[in-house]
Scaffold this motif. Structure first.
Motif, PDB file in Angstrom:
ATOM      1  N   LEU A  17     -66.541   4.319 -52.775  1.00  0.00           N
ATOM      2  CA  LEU A  17     -66.056   4.200 -51.402  1.00  0.00           C
ATOM      3  C   LEU A  17     -64.825   5.077 -51.231  1.00  0.00           C
ATOM      4  CD1 LEU A  17     -66.238   0.318 -51.004  1.00  0.00           C
ATOM      5  CD2 LEU A  17     -67.861   1.991 -50.113  1.00  0.00           C
ATOM      6  N   GLU A  18     -64.667   5.612 -50.052  1.00  0.00           N
ATOM      7  CA  GLU A  18     -63.474   6.396 -49.742  1.00  0.00           C
ATOM      8  C   GLU A  18     -62.827   5.796 -48.509  1.00  0.00           C
ATOM      9  OE1 GLU A  18     -64.280  10.556 -49.383  1.00  0.00           O
ATOM     10  OE2 GLU A  18     -65.407  10.615 -51.264  1.00  0.00           O
ATOM     11  N   PHE A  19     -61.495   5.662 -48.549  1.00  0.00           N
ATOM     12  CA  PHE A  19     -60.748   5.087 -47.438  1.00  0.00           C
ATOM     13  C   PHE A  19     -59.647   6.039 -47.011  1.00  0.00           C
ATOM     14  CE2 PHE A  19     -61.791   1.199 -50.048  1.00  0.00           C
ATOM     15  CZ  PHE A  19     -62.803   0.747 -49.213  1.00  0.00           C
ATOM     16  N   ASP A  20     -59.357   6.042 -45.714  1.00  0.00           N
ATOM     17  CA  ASP A  20     -58.175   6.767 -45.274  1.00  0.00           C
ATOM     18  C   ASP A  20     -56.954   5.898 -45.597  1.00  0.00           C
ATOM     19  OD1 ASP A  20     -57.820   4.826 -43.195  1.00  0.00           O
ATOM     20  OD2 ASP A  20     -59.147   5.983 -41.888  1.00  0.00           O
ATOM     21  N   GLU A  21     -55.766   6.461 -45.461  1.00  0.00           N
ATOM     22  CA  GLU A  21     -54.537   5.753 -45.851  1.00  0.00           C
ATOM     23  C   GLU A  21     -54.346   4.447 -45.090  1.00  0.00           C
ATOM     24  OE1 GLU A  21     -52.288   6.070 -48.282  1.00  0.00           O
ATOM     25  OE2 GLU A  21     -53.633   7.603 -49.054  1.00  0.00           O
ATOM     26  N   GLU A  22     -54.654   4.452 -43.806  1.00  0.00           N
ATOM     27  CA  GLU A  22     -54.483   3.245 -42.994  1.00  0.00           C
ATOM     28  C   GLU A  22     -55.399   2.117 -43.481  1.00  0.00           C
ATOM     29  OE1 GLU A  22     -55.155   1.752 -38.391  1.00  0.00           O
ATOM     30  OE2 GLU A  22     -54.932   3.893 -38.796  1.00  0.00           O
ATOM     31  N   THR A  23     -56.642   2.448 -43.745  1.00  0.00           N
ATOM     32  CA  THR A  23     -57.607   1.456 -44.227  1.00  0.00           C
ATOM     33  C   THR A  23     -57.233   0.976 -45.626  1.00  0.00           C
ATOM     34  OG1 THR A  23     -59.339   2.522 -42.920  1.00  0.00           O
ATOM     35  CG2 THR A  23     -60.066   1.019 -44.641  1.00  0.00           C
ATOM     36  N   LEU A  24     -56.789   1.889 -46.465  1.00  0.00           N
ATOM     37  CA  LEU A  24     -56.372   1.525 -47.816  1.00  0.00           C
ATOM     38  C   LEU A  24     -55.206   0.530 -47.771  1.00  0.00           C
ATOM     39  CD1 LEU A  24     -56.604   1.943 -50.879  1.00  0.00           C
ATOM     40  CD2 LEU A  24     -55.062   3.893 -50.619  1.00  0.00           C
ATOM     41  N   SER A  25     -54.237   0.787 -46.924  1.00  0.00           N
ATOM     42  CA  SER A  25     -53.097  -0.130 -46.783  1.00  0.00           C
ATOM     43  C   SER A  25     -53.554  -1.484 -46.265  1.00  0.00           C
ATOM     44  CB  SER A  25     -52.058   0.456 -45.825  1.00  0.00           C
ATOM     45  OG  SER A  25     -51.519   1.628 -46.350  1.00  0.00           O
ATOM     46  N   LYS A  26     -54.445  -1.451 -45.277  1.00  0.00           N
ATOM     47  CA  LYS A  26     -54.948  -2.701 -44.686  1.00  0.00           C
ATOM     48  C   LYS A  26     -55.696  -3.526 -45.735  1.00  0.00           C
ATOM     49  CE  LYS A  26     -58.048  -4.270 -41.008  1.00  0.00           C
ATOM     50  NZ  LYS A  26     -58.933  -3.840 -39.924  1.00  0.00           N
ATOM     51  N   PHE A  27     -56.602  -2.887 -46.497  1.00  0.00           N
ATOM     52  CA  PHE A  27     -57.373  -3.601 -47.518  1.00  0.00           C
ATOM     53  C   PHE A  27     -56.470  -4.133 -48.627  1.00  0.00           C
ATOM     54  CE2 PHE A  27     -61.777  -1.472 -46.765  1.00  0.00           C
ATOM     55  CZ  PHE A  27     -61.930  -2.245 -45.633  1.00  0.00           C
ATOM     56  N   THR A  28     -55.477  -3.348 -49.020  1.00  0.00           N
ATOM     57  CA  THR A  28     -54.557  -3.792 -50.067  1.00  0.00           C
ATOM     58  C   THR A  28     -53.826  -5.056 -49.607  1.00  0.00           C
ATOM     59  OG1 THR A  28     -54.273  -1.507 -50.804  1.00  0.00           O
ATOM     60  CG2 THR A  28     -52.620  -3.096 -51.526  1.00  0.00           C
ATOM     61  N   ARG A  29     -53.343  -5.055 -48.385  1.00  0.00           N
ATOM     62  CA  ARG A  29     -52.653  -6.220 -47.821  1.00  0.00           C
ATOM     63  C   ARG A  29     -53.598  -7.422 -47.716  1.00  0.00           C
ATOM     64  NH1 ARG A  29     -51.253  -3.805 -43.744  1.00  0.00           N
ATOM     65  NH2 ARG A  29     -52.794  -4.552 -42.265  1.00  0.00           N
ATOM     66  N   GLN A  30     -54.807  -7.210 -47.196  1.00  0.00           N
ATOM     67  CA  GLN A  30     -55.760  -8.306 -47.021  1.00  0.00           C
ATOM     68  C   GLN A  30     -56.197  -8.890 -48.364  1.00  0.00           C
ATOM     69  OE1 GLN A  30     -58.844  -6.465 -44.656  1.00  0.00           O
ATOM     70  NE2 GLN A  30     -57.913  -7.132 -42.735  1.00  0.00           N
ATOM     71  N   LEU A  31     -56.493  -8.040 -49.331  1.00  0.00           N
ATOM     72  CA  LEU A  31     -56.894  -8.535 -50.655  1.00  0.00           C
ATOM     73  C   LEU A  31     -55.747  -9.283 -51.325  1.00  0.00           C
ATOM     74  CD1 LEU A  31     -58.981  -5.477 -51.866  1.00  0.00           C
ATOM     75  CD2 LEU A  31     -59.849  -7.751 -51.324  1.00  0.00           C
ATOM     76  N   GLY A  32     -54.536  -8.813 -51.130  1.00  0.00           N
ATOM     77  CA  GLY A  32     -53.361  -9.515 -51.653  1.00  0.00           C
ATOM     78  C   GLY A  32     -53.243 -10.900 -51.043  1.00  0.00           C
ATOM     79  N   ASP A  33     -53.461 -10.998 -49.726  1.00  0.00           N
ATOM     80  CA  ASP A  33     -53.413 -12.306 -49.045  1.00  0.00           C
ATOM     81  C   ASP A  33     -54.486 -13.245 -49.590  1.00  0.00           C
ATOM     82  OD1 ASP A  33     -51.336 -11.352 -47.511  1.00  0.00           O
ATOM     83  OD2 ASP A  33     -52.558 -10.996 -45.716  1.00  0.00           O
TER      84      ASP A  33
END
Length: 98
Positions: A17-33
């Motif tokens: 999978l490839e993510f842009d920076e915004e999506t990567l930040s969003k997923f990192t935050r959501q997975l952390g939650d």
């Protein structure tokens, strides 16, 4: 438990999978939650809680197996777009690897 940007990138690479920076930040935050919530659940006392496969008691109504009227091969194939020798024919989906 904390998840890092590198953890998400490594997992994304494994999943191709490839993510842009915004999506990567969003997923990192959501997975952390999600991981924080799982840690909270892990701290609950479940000693007196019986394991369940479903939260509601369900009864699944089974019907009796009965032999019904059978149809002939000719009837079964009557709407087939393609047939050969009393069989359905379909496009080949597996290639020879040899």
């Amino acid at each position: 438990m904390k998840i890092s940007r590198k953890n998400v990138l490594d997992t994304a690479e494994l999943a191709r999978l490839e993510f842009d920076e915004e999506t990567l930040s969003k997923f990192t935050r959501q997975l952390g939650d999600i991981l924080v919530h799982i840690d909270e659940l892990a701290g609950l006392d479940t000693k007196n809680v019986e394991p369940t496969s479903h939260v509601l008691e369900l009864s699944i109504p089974f019907r009796e197996d009965k032999v019904n009227q059978l149809i002939t091969a000719e009837e079964a194939l009557s709407n087939a777009p393609s047939q050969e020798n009393d069989f359905f024919t379909v496009p080949k989906v597996i290639e020879d690897q040899g």
